[in-house]
Design an enzyme around this catalytic site. Structure first.
Site, mmCIF file in Angstrom:
data_model
loop_
_atom_site.group_PDB
_atom_site.id
_atom_site.type_symbol
_atom_site.label_atom_id
_atom_site.label_comp_id
_atom_site.label_asym_id
_atom_site.label_seq_id
_atom_site.Cartn_x
_atom_site.Cartn_y
_atom_site.Cartn_z
ATOM 1 C CG ASP A 4 -2.724 -0.531 0.784
ATOM 2 O OD1 ASP A 4 -2.207 -0.646 -0.396
ATOM 3 O OD2 ASP A 4 -2.707 -1.355 1.641
ATOM 4 C CE LYS B 89 -4.278 1.695 1.395
ATOM 5 N NZ LYS B 89 -4.810 0.946 2.343
ATOM 6 C CG HIS C 39 -2.446 -5.255 -3.020
ATOM 7 N ND1 HIS C 39 -2.266 -3.744 -4.447
ATOM 8 C CD2 HIS C 39 -3.161 -4.461 -2.055
ATOM 9 C CE1 HIS C 39 -1.703 -3.063 -3.808
ATOM 10 N NE2 HIS C 39 -2.749 -3.446 -2.036
#
Length: 519
Positions: free
Chosen positions: A375, A378, A429
């Site tokens: 992630d 982000k 993902h």
């Protein structure tokens, strides 16, 4: 059939050394005349070679000898009569030893009282024996010569055989010397080989004390890097305080004086690297060692120490790299007000599934390190979207989905394998097995195995963790969702692998808990 060991006549151990009483040379007498056994043992009762006495095994027929040979692998010399239960029983036994048993190590000396029954030229030519003697010519002096010649030959053959086996272990182990733990196995095999090549009965260990410069978490600890069989237990528990007092005192002396010292039956080598790491080699020998042997042992100690230092430095770099990845991943999670342990759990879950899926051990480790970066994109998502407590609207959702592309673009710029794998994971993902995911709508095995693994690991952990937009799910409820989405959102094969390893999954959550996790 009897055993005779002249243990009460074992050689004295030099004072101040830790040399153990060496195992005796095993000699089998095969003769149907009991007097031959008695005389031979009496004459050779005080014989010693290379610091080892004799142990006699008695067989009064070829049949008894076969039975004994089936249970013993340590017989060095056989004194073999020709005529026993048959005229050629001894010759047939010799052929059985070399052929059926495939034993080419034991030395066979044929002794006959009837040379006409087994002419010397014919026997030497036709049978794989090592000496031929008529019983009438075996005086004590000649018998001693026979024993010296045969046992020296057997010792040298066994040195070559043991060195060959040690070399095989070394060659096999060298391909796996990628960390300090495997170095110990490799170095121990080499140390055994060095001792054998020197031609001495020897036991010992090599240890190192690491300076703060090389690895602060190991500063001051004396670790075993290599050990022969006598000290092999130290490769498991590495507790040097269990060593005999004289060994500990010798190591302490070398550390205190910062130099090597040598005694007739013992050597303690000391080596200090340029970074301050100290390494020690402790060896005890059955016979006094010469200067060339000492030099070889010191070279061994220095090279093992340098290799160990290099591996520790590499491990330190790898630990730093791993920690940096975790810090980056956790920084992203903290920005989105999520739990810091999430990235670690995703990495461990991913490694668990990767191993279950049959990936190579190196790939499993790479995935463990790269998964926490899933992630990282982000970082490019505005706070108003990232931390919105409720459901995102359509525009906000489109902005949120861009984190997959952002993460890929950030990581793909590097040529390092972990970051390249991290780029793939960041990009894929959120793809789904049924093709309904983003950003590219990949389906099934079009999705990289790492992307499929992290997709499952990430969702499972997200479900059971508290988020700004939801409360944590019960673990069973989260597993129920995963089962429902097998073949839709997730690779069904990976889902089954996860369900088959729930004990390991729970163990991960015990190791990396969050107080916010649901019960």
């Amino acid at each position: 059939m009897t055993d005779m060991v002249f243990a009460d006549e074992a050689p004295e151990v030099p004072a101040g050394s830790a040399i153990k009483v060496l195992d005796p040379w095993v000699v089998m007498i095969v003769d149907d005349d009991p007097a031959v056994h008695q005389v031979t043992q009496l004459v050779m009762s005080d014989f010693e070679f290379a610091g080892r006495r004799l142990q006699f095994l008695d067989a009064y027929s070829a049949a008894e000898a076969r039975e004994l040979l089936g249970t013993r692998q340590d017989i060095a010399l056989i004194l073999l009569d020709v005529v026993m239960e048959t005229e050629h029983a001894g010759l047939e036994l010799a052929r059985y030893i070399r052929g059926d048993l495939d034993n080419h190590h034991v030395r066979i000396v044929l002794r006959t009282g009837q040379p006409g029954q087994a002419p010397e030229e014919h026997v030497i030519k036709s049978y794989d024996i090592n000496d031929y003697k008529e019983k009438t010519e075996l005086t004590k002096r000649k018998l001693i010569t026979v024993f010296y010649t045969a046992l020296r030959s057997y010792r040298d053959i066994m040195i070559i055989e043991q060195s060959r086996l040690a070399l095989r272990r070394s060659i096999d182990a060298i391909t796996r010397v990628y960390d300090s733990h495997n170095l110990r196995r490799f170095a121990s095999a080499v140390l055994e080989q060095v001792a054998h090549l020197l031609g001495y009965e020897a036991q010992g260990l090599c240890a190192s004390r690491v300076s703060a410069y090389a690895a602060s978490h190991m500063e001051g600890h004396l670790k075993v890097l290599a050990a022969t069989s006598e000290y092999s237990r130290l490769l498991v528990d590495e507790e040097l305080n269990t060593l005999p007092l004289d060994v500990r005192e010798a190591l302490d002396r070398a550390l205190r004086e910062q130099q090597s010292f040598f005694e007739p039956h013992r050597c303690v080598g000391y080596y200090r690297s340029s970074t301050g790491n100290e390494s020690l080699l402790y060896m005890v020998f059955s016979e006094p060692v010469d200067a060339s042997a000492r030099e070889l042992l010191e070279i061994f100690c220095a090279n093992v120490a340098i290799t160990y230092e290099s591996l520790l430095l590499r491990e330190e770099i790898q630990d730093t790299q791993r920690s940096t990845v975790y810090i980056i991943g956790e920084a992203v999670e903290k920005r989105s007000k999520e739990t810091g342990a999430h990235v670690r759990r995703v990495g461990e879950l991913a490694a668990l599934l990767a191993e279950a899926a049959g990936l190579r051990s190196s790939d499993v480790e790479f995935l463990r390190q790269a998964a926490p970066l899933h992630d990282v994109g982000k970082i490019g998502i505005p706070d108003r979207v990232l931390n919105k407590p409720g459901k995102l609207d359509e525009e906000e959702w489109e902005i949120m989905k861009t984190h997959a592309r952002i993460g890929y673009e950030l990581l793909n710029k590097s040529d390092k394998r972990i970051l390249q794998l991290g780029a793939i994971i960041a990009h894929e993902h959120h793809e789904r097995w049924d093709g309904a995911g983003y950003p590219r709508g990949l389906a099934g095995e079009q999705i990289h195995i790492a992307g499929r693994i992290v997709a499952l690991s990430d969702v499972l952990d997200a479900l059971v963790s508290r988020r700004c937009y939801k409360e944590p799910w019960n673990f069973d409820a989260a597993l129920g969702y995963v089962k429902e989405q097998a073949g839709l959102q997730f690779d069904p094969g990976l889902v089954q692998m996860l369900l088959d390893r729930l004990d390991a999954v729970h163990a991960i959550y015990e190791r990396f808990p969050d107080t916010e996790l649901a019960g």
